[in-house]
Scaffold this motif. Sequence first.
Motif, mmCIF file in Angstrom:
data_model
loop_
_atom_site.group_PDB
_atom_site.id
_atom_site.type_symbol
_atom_site.label_atom_id
_atom_site.label_comp_id
_atom_site.label_asym_id
_atom_site.label_seq_id
_atom_site.Cartn_x
_atom_site.Cartn_y
_atom_site.Cartn_z
ATOM 1 N N ILE A 10 -11.305 -3.068 2.789
ATOM 2 C CA ILE A 10 -10.450 -2.956 3.981
ATOM 3 C C ILE A 10 -9.826 -4.315 4.294
ATOM 4 O O ILE A 10 -8.610 -4.442 4.466
ATOM 5 C CB ILE A 10 -11.273 -2.478 5.208
ATOM 6 N N GLU A 30 -6.560 -0.411 11.448
ATOM 7 C CA GLU A 30 -6.855 1.009 11.632
ATOM 8 C C GLU A 30 -7.255 1.645 10.307
ATOM 9 O O GLU A 30 -6.512 1.568 9.326
ATOM 10 C CB GLU A 30 -5.595 1.722 12.138
ATOM 11 N N LEU A 105 -11.319 7.308 2.617
ATOM 12 C CA LEU A 105 -11.737 5.918 2.854
ATOM 13 C C LEU A 105 -10.416 5.167 2.767
ATOM 14 O O LEU A 105 -10.061 4.650 1.734
ATOM 15 C CB LEU A 105 -12.670 5.435 1.742
ATOM 16 N N ARG A 106 -9.671 5.184 3.871
ATOM 17 C CA ARG A 106 -8.277 4.757 3.791
ATOM 18 C C ARG A 106 -7.967 3.726 4.864
ATOM 19 O O ARG A 106 -8.398 3.855 6.010
ATOM 20 C CB ARG A 106 -7.380 5.991 3.981
ATOM 21 N N ILE A 107 -7.226 2.706 4.483
ATOM 22 C CA ILE A 107 -6.719 1.778 5.486
ATOM 23 C C ILE A 107 -5.312 2.254 5.847
ATOM 24 O O ILE A 107 -4.466 2.423 4.987
ATOM 25 C CB ILE A 107 -6.767 0.309 5.015
ATOM 26 N N ASP A 108 -5.109 2.565 7.120
ATOM 27 C CA ASP A 108 -3.850 3.170 7.554
ATOM 28 C C ASP A 108 -2.797 2.130 7.889
ATOM 29 O O ASP A 108 -1.691 2.175 7.390
ATOM 30 C CB ASP A 108 -4.099 4.054 8.778
ATOM 31 N N ALA A 109 -3.142 1.194 8.771
ATOM 32 C CA ALA A 109 -2.139 0.252 9.247
ATOM 33 C C ALA A 109 -2.826 -0.946 9.898
ATOM 34 O O ALA A 109 -4.017 -0.885 10.231
ATOM 35 C CB ALA A 109 -1.225 0.937 10.264
#
Lengths: 113, 223
Positions: A10, A30, A105-109
């Motif tokens: 992240i 986020e 398992l994602r980094i959005d912004a």
Amino acid sequence: MHEMGICDGILSSALRAAEDAGARRITRIEVSIGELTEVVDEALRFAFETLRRGTMADQAELVVNLVQARSECADCGAAFRHDRFDPKCPECGSYVVRLTQGKELRIDAIDAE
Amino acid sequence: MRIDIAKDVLEHNDALAEENRRVFADAGVFVVDLMASPGAGKTTTILATIAALRDRYRIAVIEGDVASRVDAEKIAAHGIPAVQINTGGACHLESAMIRRAVEQLDLGSLDLVIVENVGNLVCPTEFDLGEHAKVMILSVPEGHDKPYKYPGIFEISEAVILNKYDTLPVFDFDEAEFRSVVGRLNPRAPIFPMSAKTGEGVAAWADWLSARIDAVKGGAHDA
């Protein structure tokens, strides 16, 4: 404690994006975490507080959006909340179902300045 | 300013895993990742697997542990190439560690690489190593309720070895309940009851693995 490795992912993504944009400080990160990933919120935050030290995300807030597990039935098309211990379609009883969300398992912004 | 990223957190690990997958495909070598709790019998299972398959396949082992070379030495004592990875505290293997370990092996002269992951039922499930199959071992003394507590590892495994099956009479292990919950979490995964120590049941697991190895070798020859 795989949260350490996940948090490292992240932070490195966030730092790279901020550097590319010429930012000097990250104020908010986020992420979306699927409920099937077995990531413990508390452990993730502990890892974040440890790893962010000395980076431009030093003061950043970590916002975690927990993503509910949902499935879709391949036979009748119904969409429903996924129960991993009973993954059958509640409409037609089929077991041919496909998970549509819940493993994220994602980094959005990020917010940076 | 707001910057949209929308990227998988483990993108770096997954990208390296993809590279590993290509390296294994080019070499025509099958890679299996064995996951289990500490003490479930991973190393004993590997030794039993080697004994069952070494006449038919050229085998090497990658041992993942937080520290020590104990397991790699056990394997090497049987004349099988073994590379030890010490994660130095990390609770799971990642694709970059596999990449470095593989560089110490002559992949072209191998048919099967067995990876022994770090003893843990949670963390190894999230990390793709580029292996062909993840397989988990649960031992009878751990109890039949483990799939309720650690569902992720049962979902991702292509086969489940139920080890220390010879101890069934002395533990309150409800095999029917275990099979029922594993069947619901992962209907396609076969369950192999076996005792790596006595050799009971090892043949069925070895046959399953052989079929998978042959499929990869066949694919490599076609290509």
